[in-house]
Design a protein around this motif. Sequence first.
Motif, PDB file in Angstrom:
ATOM      1  N   ARG A 179      48.618  45.230  44.591  1.00  0.00           N
ATOM      2  CA  ARG A 179      49.934  45.364  44.671  1.00  0.00           C
ATOM      3  C   ARG A 179      49.841  44.085  43.529  1.00  0.00           C
ATOM      4  NH1 ARG A 179      53.598  43.722  49.553  1.00  0.00           N
ATOM      5  NH2 ARG A 179      54.826  45.402  48.408  1.00  0.00           N
ATOM      6  N   ARG A 180      51.337  44.301  41.993  1.00  0.00           N
ATOM      7  CA  ARG A 180      52.040  43.774  41.415  1.00  0.00           C
ATOM      8  C   ARG A 180      53.820  44.250  41.135  1.00  0.00           C
ATOM      9  NH1 ARG A 180      48.412  44.416  35.668  1.00  0.00           N
ATOM     10  NH2 ARG A 180      49.853  42.288  34.244  1.00  0.00           N
ATOM     11  N   ALA A 218      46.319  49.382  49.357  1.00  0.00           N
ATOM     12  CA  ALA A 218      47.105  48.991  49.175  1.00  0.00           C
ATOM     13  C   ALA A 218      47.336  47.572  48.688  1.00  0.00           C
ATOM     14  CB  ALA A 218      48.027  49.305  50.512  1.00  0.00           C
ATOM     15  N   MET A 233      58.032  46.268  43.209  1.00  0.00           N
ATOM     16  CA  MET A 233      56.854  46.037  43.655  1.00  0.00           C
ATOM     17  C   MET A 233      56.267  47.665  43.370  1.00  0.00           C
ATOM     18  SD  MET A 233      54.649  43.824  44.904  1.00  0.00           S
ATOM     19  CE  MET A 233      55.857  42.427  44.814  1.00  0.00           C
ATOM     20  N   TRP A 234      54.940  47.451  43.151  1.00  0.00           N
ATOM     21  CA  TRP A 234      53.711  48.582  43.008  1.00  0.00           C
ATOM     22  C   TRP A 234      52.884  48.827  43.270  1.00  0.00           C
ATOM     23  CZ3 TRP A 234      48.934  47.882  40.754  1.00  0.00           C
ATOM     24  CH2 TRP A 234      48.391  48.915  40.190  1.00  0.00           C
ATOM     25  N   THR A 235      52.707  49.741  44.126  1.00  0.00           N
ATOM     26  CA  THR A 235      50.817  49.480  45.034  1.00  0.00           C
ATOM     27  C   THR A 235      49.725  50.604  44.849  1.00  0.00           C
ATOM     28  OG1 THR A 235      51.986  48.361  46.860  1.00  0.00           O
ATOM     29  CG2 THR A 235      50.331  49.878  47.128  1.00  0.00           C
ATOM     30  N   THR A 273      57.260  46.059  39.312  1.00  0.00           N
ATOM     31  CA  THR A 273      57.320  46.665  38.976  1.00  0.00           C
ATOM     32  C   THR A 273      57.687  46.762  37.988  1.00  0.00           C
ATOM     33  OG1 THR A 273      58.169  47.567  40.806  1.00  0.00           O
ATOM     34  CG2 THR A 273      58.446  48.859  38.820  1.00  0.00           C
ATOM     35  N   ALA A 321      55.795  52.727  44.369  1.00  0.00           N
ATOM     36  CA  ALA A 321      56.182  51.793  43.221  1.00  0.00           C
ATOM     37  C   ALA A 321      57.677  51.947  44.104  1.00  0.00           C
ATOM     38  CB  ALA A 321      56.361  51.163  41.619  1.00  0.00           C
TER      39      ALA A 321
END
Length: 204
Positions: free
Chosen positions: A135-136, A132, A125-127, A138, A121
């Motif tokens: 995503r969301r 991949a 953004m977190w992956t 962070t 992340a």
Amino acid sequence: MLDHDEAVRLYGRWRHRTPADAVELFKGYPGFWWIAGGWAIEAFTGKPRPHGDLDPSILRSEVALLRRHLTSRFDVWAADKGTLRPLIGEADEAISSTCGNLWLRESAADPWEYDVLLMDATMSMWTYKRDARIRRRTADIVWNRDGINYLRPEIQLLHKAPGLRAQDQEDFRACLPLLNDSDRRWLRAAILVAHPNHPWLKEL
């Protein structure tokens, strides 16, 4: 994946630590950290469960920041696909992109203290490490209880989904009735993308 008892046999024992200990560990740390793993599940459900270790988590991009924070306090080892390597160079020394954990202990004569999980992340953004496409933001992967950030349960369950160990199943059963509709839908959609034949889909 090694179970806890086999890992202890091979690599040594772990000292019992709690989220309160992590607060002390990270005091003054300028980066972003939270608690993941079984302690995150317990914080969400309120149901005590066994713990083999404590899993604080940081952004992969902040490894050097953490190493500088821990200087003279803990030895840092890179855990990468079943191998352990001490990080004894400069804090900015690169680690493998496949390294998922940093193990901390005071010396070889001491038990392991913390298993720091490296999250894929950025601050924005977190992956999901296994797909991949998932995503969301962070900022939306954690929640706070008593001043401590924990990984959100639906994201922790997504990370647990491939293992299907007995403990993972128990954690899923404990969390499922407590997830709100939105989080349940998110988890179902994420598992459908990354693990389309997963047995949890029927229950979600």
